[in-house]
Design a protein around this motif. Structure first.
Motif, short mmCIF file in Angstrom:
data_model
loop_
_atom_site.label_atom_id
_atom_site.label_comp_id
_atom_site.label_asym_id
_atom_site.label_seq_id
_atom_site.Cartn_x
_atom_site.Cartn_y
_atom_site.Cartn_z
N SER A 48 1.32 28.15 -15.33
CA SER A 48 2.16 28.47 -14.18
C SER A 48 1.36 28.39 -12.89
CB SER A 48 2.77 29.86 -14.34
OG SER A 48 3.54 29.94 -15.52
N LEU A 49 0.13 28.86 -12.93
CA LEU A 49 -0.74 28.80 -11.76
C LEU A 49 -1.04 27.34 -11.39
CD1 LEU A 49 -2.25 30.77 -9.85
CD2 LEU A 49 -4.26 30.47 -11.34
N PHE A 50 -1.13 26.49 -12.39
CA PHE A 50 -1.41 25.07 -12.16
C PHE A 50 -0.28 24.38 -11.39
CE2 PHE A 50 -0.90 20.68 -13.78
CZ PHE A 50 -2.10 20.14 -13.34
N THR A 51 0.96 24.88 -11.51
CA THR A 51 2.10 24.23 -10.86
C THR A 51 2.22 24.56 -9.37
OG1 THR A 51 3.66 26.05 -11.35
CG2 THR A 51 3.37 24.35 -13.04
N VAL A 52 1.54 25.60 -8.90
CA VAL A 52 1.73 26.06 -7.52
C VAL A 52 1.41 24.98 -6.49
CG1 VAL A 52 0.93 27.71 -5.78
CG2 VAL A 52 1.42 28.48 -8.11
N PRO A 53 0.29 24.24 -6.58
CA PRO A 53 0.01 23.22 -5.56
C PRO A 53 1.09 22.16 -5.41
CG PRO A 53 -1.95 23.65 -6.88
CD PRO A 53 -0.81 24.35 -7.55
N PHE A 54 1.86 21.91 -6.45
CA PHE A 54 2.89 20.88 -6.39
C PHE A 54 4.02 21.26 -5.43
CE2 PHE A 54 0.66 19.87 -10.26
CZ PHE A 54 0.70 18.50 -10.34
N ILE A 55 4.14 22.53 -5.12
CA ILE A 55 5.18 22.96 -4.18
C ILE A 55 5.01 22.25 -2.84
CG2 ILE A 55 6.08 24.94 -2.89
CD1 ILE A 55 5.35 26.71 -5.26
N PHE A 56 3.77 21.95 -2.45
CA PHE A 56 3.50 21.35 -1.15
C PHE A 56 3.67 19.83 -1.16
CE2 PHE A 56 1.06 25.28 -1.56
CZ PHE A 56 1.50 25.97 -0.43
N PHE A 57 4.09 19.26 -2.29
CA PHE A 57 4.32 17.83 -2.35
C PHE A 57 5.53 17.41 -1.52
CE2 PHE A 57 1.98 15.81 -6.15
CZ PHE A 57 0.82 16.50 -5.81
N ARG A 76 0.82 -1.20 0.00
CA ARG A 76 0.00 0.00 0.00
C ARG A 76 0.86 1.26 0.00
NH1 ARG A 76 -2.17 3.41 3.94
NH2 ARG A 76 -4.17 4.36 3.35
N PHE A 77 1.94 1.25 0.75
CA PHE A 77 2.82 2.42 0.82
C PHE A 77 3.34 2.78 -0.56
CE2 PHE A 77 7.04 4.25 0.97
CZ PHE A 77 6.89 5.30 1.84
N GLN A 78 3.91 1.77 -1.25
CA GLN A 78 4.50 2.04 -2.57
C GLN A 78 3.45 2.53 -3.56
OE1 GLN A 78 5.40 -0.51 -0.68
NE2 GLN A 78 7.60 -0.87 -0.81
N LYS A 79 2.27 1.95 -3.51
CA LYS A 79 1.24 2.32 -4.47
C LYS A 79 0.80 3.77 -4.28
CE LYS A 79 -0.57 -2.38 -4.92
NZ LYS A 79 -1.70 -3.30 -4.63
N VAL A 80 0.61 4.17 -3.02
CA VAL A 80 0.16 5.54 -2.75
C VAL A 80 1.24 6.54 -3.13
CG1 VAL A 80 -0.51 7.15 -0.94
CG2 VAL A 80 -1.45 4.83 -0.95
N LYS A 81 2.46 6.31 -2.66
CA LYS A 81 3.55 7.25 -2.93
C LYS A 81 3.88 7.30 -4.41
CE LYS A 81 3.91 8.27 1.40
NZ LYS A 81 3.42 9.57 1.90
N TYR A 82 3.81 6.15 -5.05
CA TYR A 82 4.13 6.13 -6.47
C TYR A 82 3.09 6.91 -7.28
CZ TYR A 82 5.26 4.45 -11.10
OH TYR A 82 5.60 4.38 -12.42
N THR A 83 1.84 6.84 -6.87
CA THR A 83 0.79 7.63 -7.54
C THR A 83 1.09 9.12 -7.43
OG1 THR A 83 -0.85 5.94 -7.03
CG2 THR A 83 -1.67 8.12 -7.61
N ILE A 84 1.58 9.55 -6.27
CA ILE A 84 1.94 10.96 -6.09
C ILE A 84 3.09 11.34 -7.03
CG2 ILE A 84 2.87 12.62 -4.44
CD1 ILE A 84 1.44 10.99 -2.25
N ILE A 85 4.09 10.46 -7.12
CA ILE A 85 5.22 10.73 -8.02
C ILE A 85 4.74 10.82 -9.46
CG2 ILE A 85 7.37 9.77 -8.91
CD1 ILE A 85 7.79 8.49 -6.14
N ARG A 105 14.14 13.60 -2.74
CA ARG A 105 13.02 14.40 -2.25
C ARG A 105 13.30 15.89 -2.19
NH1 ARG A 105 11.43 14.87 3.71
NH2 ARG A 105 9.26 15.56 3.72
N PRO A 106 14.40 16.35 -1.57
CA PRO A 106 14.62 17.81 -1.49
C PRO A 106 14.86 18.45 -2.85
CG PRO A 106 16.52 16.61 -0.65
CD PRO A 106 15.44 15.61 -0.83
N ILE A 107 15.51 17.73 -3.77
CA ILE A 107 15.78 18.30 -5.09
C ILE A 107 14.50 18.45 -5.88
CG2 ILE A 107 16.98 17.93 -7.26
CD1 ILE A 107 18.70 18.77 -4.78
N MET A 108 13.60 17.49 -5.78
CA MET A 108 12.30 17.62 -6.44
C MET A 108 11.53 18.81 -5.89
SD MET A 108 10.89 13.72 -6.97
CE MET A 108 9.48 14.33 -7.90
N SER A 109 11.61 19.03 -4.59
CA SER A 109 10.87 20.13 -3.97
C SER A 109 11.41 21.49 -4.42
CB SER A 109 10.97 20.01 -2.44
OG SER A 109 10.45 18.77 -2.01
N VAL A 110 12.73 21.63 -4.47
CA VAL A 110 13.32 22.86 -4.97
C VAL A 110 12.92 23.09 -6.43
CG1 VAL A 110 15.52 23.98 -5.56
CG2 VAL A 110 15.27 22.82 -3.36
#
Length: 618
Positions: free
Chosen positions: A273-282, A15-24, A172-177
């Motif tokens: 550009s506005l569409f990308t903003v929510p991804f910052i909180f990933f 379950r962990f891999q499936k949920v996190k992978y969906t987010i990725i 993880r940190p590089i994707m967030s930046v």
């Protein structure tokens, strides 16, 4: 114990891999949106020179076009005599002949064509694009190409820069930046260029913004792909690799929805550009790769992640198995090759050849894939329809790849896709030569060929992504993939140049070029080892055990290192074991020979030769 073996104990596809992978996977929709936005924001509508008699009153429609053609449109003879270096179509829309009154004493064929300074554009599919706003046509086409070339230059820089950083500081940190950088550079692209600033300041701001945007996409796509493959076991690597590619196509379908309803370049760029903003909180929901943590010796952090995986998957955490894996990893980390970073990609012969060959394969596949994908405007269809068909064909290619890769392997399908691409691309020549120009049959057949080329290019592009990920060792996997992606941008830049410049000579010349290089890539790919059902290599030694067709087998065996400090691994112990194995083999062969003596004398001599030359590694 290998990491994959331990991961299976806590659930390598729970379950962990499936949920996190969906987010990725959701994050993987952003890179294609950013890449192909330029297809719409800088689309080139139909155009012609502005009528000097009408100026601002002129527009691109049937009545005004007929009036312009009757007085100013160059004839075919004029274009063939004066502008041989460009196609007839390009000559007719980029040059005009002076008015009849101005050349009353000259015959029409002797009038010197003049380049147009102002143009009128068709408004059927687009309200306003960058090409229209900045007149990026005819002699100014290089300015349009330069924007996309700088974008792919940003791909190059971002691939190696974020690839190295992701291997050093984590996925993880590089994707967030990268998410933050993507949003900021997107808004700069939308609002930076202003008419009040003039062309050059606006143009430079736009190029810089697109460059940074490209850098951010690599931090997301390369790190996301690697992260998705590293949180699962070997049996799910193909699934994770292909499903990510599905979302790449989903991103294109999402983009075409944006572009269809928003037909001005600035508004479209702002909306995306506005569409990308929510991804910052990933950042708060993305996991760190436990495989990367183990490869860096951060065992406490890795244990926390793996315990959390076991908890979510309702599995027990085997502490003794974890300690065994930790001990093996510490032994591997003590080897010099583990500490040399990027150098280990080039130190040994086999790893060097695999690395260089993968770099070339990525260059070719990006040249082919982006070259074909960015040329949907030449499909003789509505641009939104052709782009949608292209994305759907890409989805179909990924589905086919998913069906065959775990049955046939990686190598044969990849080579087959590349060779078939070349064959279909070369069909352009007889179609162009023997069929009536612009006839319904020719147009239909060319559209079928374009769709087939997109299918084959998408298939080989998806396979090489998975193939490379399975050939690089864990401790430099992100770096290796980053370098591949960096080199690949050279191919994308060449593809952009071909689509914008070579089509002015012959519209199908780029496709013919893509067919040639695809065939060369297929031939070189014959040397790769097969990776089907093999665990992800942790070290270079693991990669070299796979072997290469162009190197003898003993070169592979010679790279295997043994820790003599462990019990039973001293030279004396190894020699004793080898002698015992040889004695057993010799005795077996001798008994076999004596038994066969009763029936076949020739067979005795063959087996006796085997006794004289015992096998070193049974």
């Amino acid at each position: 114990m290998k990491f994959d073996t331990f991961l299976a104990t806590v659930g390598d596809w729970g379950r962990f891999q499936k949920v996190k992978y969906t987010i990725i996977c959701l994050t993987y929709m952003l890179p294609p949106i950013m890449v192909y936005t330029y297809t719409f924001t800088a689309a080139q509508p139909n155009f012609r020179c502005q009528n000097p008699e009408l100026m601002s009153l002129d527009s691109y429609n049937e009545s005004f076009n007929k009036f312009f053609d009757s007085k100013y449109k160059p004839t075919e003879n004029q274009c063939l005599n004066q502008k041989k270096s460009i196609s007839l179509k390009e000559c007719e829309r980029c040059y005009m002949q002076p008015s009849v009154e101005f050349h009353a004493r000259s015959s029409q064929s002797n009038r010197q064509l003049e380049p147009c300074n102002k143009f009128v554009f068709e408004k059927v599919d687009y309200e306003k694009t960058l090409v229209e706003e900045w007149s990026l046509v005819c002699g100014h086409v290089p300015y349009r190409s330069a924007v996309q070339m700088f974008f792919f230059g940003g791909y190059m820089v971002g691939s190696i820069f974020f690839g190295v950083l992701a291997d050093k500081y984590g996925r993880r940190p590089i994707m967030s930046v990268s998410f933050i950088l993507m949003s900021l550079s997107g808004f700069l692209s939308a609002f930076g260029p202003q008419a009040a600033l003039g062309f050059w300041p606006s143009y430079i701001i736009f190029i810089l913004a697109r460059f940074l945007l490209a850098c951010s996409t690599r931090g997301i796509s390369v790190s996301g792909f690697v992260l998705g493959s590293e949180i699962v076991g070997p049996s799910k690597r193909l699934l994770t690799g292909i499903v990510i590619e599905y979302f790449f196509a989903f991103g294109q379908l999402l983009l075409v929805c944006f572009a269809y309803f928003i037909r001005t370049w600035r508004s479209l760029t702002w909306a995306i550009s506005l569409f990308t903003v929510p991804f910052i909180f990933f950042y708060f929901i993305l996991p760190e790769s436990p495989r990367w943590l183990v490869s860096k010796g951060r065992f406490d952090d890795a244990e926390k992640v793996l315990r959390y995986i076991a908890l979510k998957n309702k599995r027990d955490f085997d502490q003794s198995a974890f300690e065994q894996m930790k001990e093996e990893q510490e032994k591997n980390m003590s080897h010099e090759q583990h500490q040399e970073g990027i150098k280990i990609l080039f130190k040994s012969r086999i790893m060097f050849f695999i690395s260089i060959n993968l770099f070339f394969q990525w260059l070719v596949q990006n040249l082919v894939f982006y070259g074909v994908s960015q040329s949907t405007g030449t499909w003789n269809l509505n641009p939104y329809l052709s782009f949608t068909i292209s994305a759907l064909v890409e989805l179909l290619a990924y589905a086919v790849v998913q069906l065959i890769l775990d049955r046939i392997g990686r190598k044969l399908p990849y080579i087959s896709f590349a060779i078939l691409f070349s064959f279909v691309a070369f069909l352009i020549l007889p179609i162009q030569k023997y069929m009536t120009k612009d006839s319904n049959a020719q147009v239909t057949l060319l559209n079928i060929i374009n769709s087939t080329l997109k299918f084959l290019a998408s298939g080989s592009y998806a396979i090489i992504y998975i193939y490379a990920n399975e050939l690089f060792p864990t401790n430099v996997r992100n770096t290796g993939m980053g370098i591949c992606s960096m080199v690949a941008r050279i191919g994308a830049i060449i593809g952009t140049f071909c689509n914008d410049s070579l089509t002015r000579i012959w519209i199908h010349l780029p496709v013919f070029l893509y067919g040639i290089v695809s065939l060369v890539a297929a031939i070189l790919a014959l040397t790769f080892p097969e990776t089907l059902n093999r665990p992800l290599p942790q070290t270079v030694a693991d990669v070299e055990q796979m072997g290469l067709r162009c190197f003898p087998s003993h070169s592979v065996e010679s790279t295997i290192t043994v820790d003599q400090a462990l019990p039973g691994n001293s030279e004396e112990d190894i020699s004793k074991r080898d002698l015992q194995r040889h004695d057993i083999a010799d005795n077996n062969l001798l008994r076999k020979d004596l038994h066969k003596t009763k029936t076949n004398v020739i067979q005795i001599s063959i087996n006796s030769s085997l006794i004289v030359f015992p096998i070193s590694f049974p």
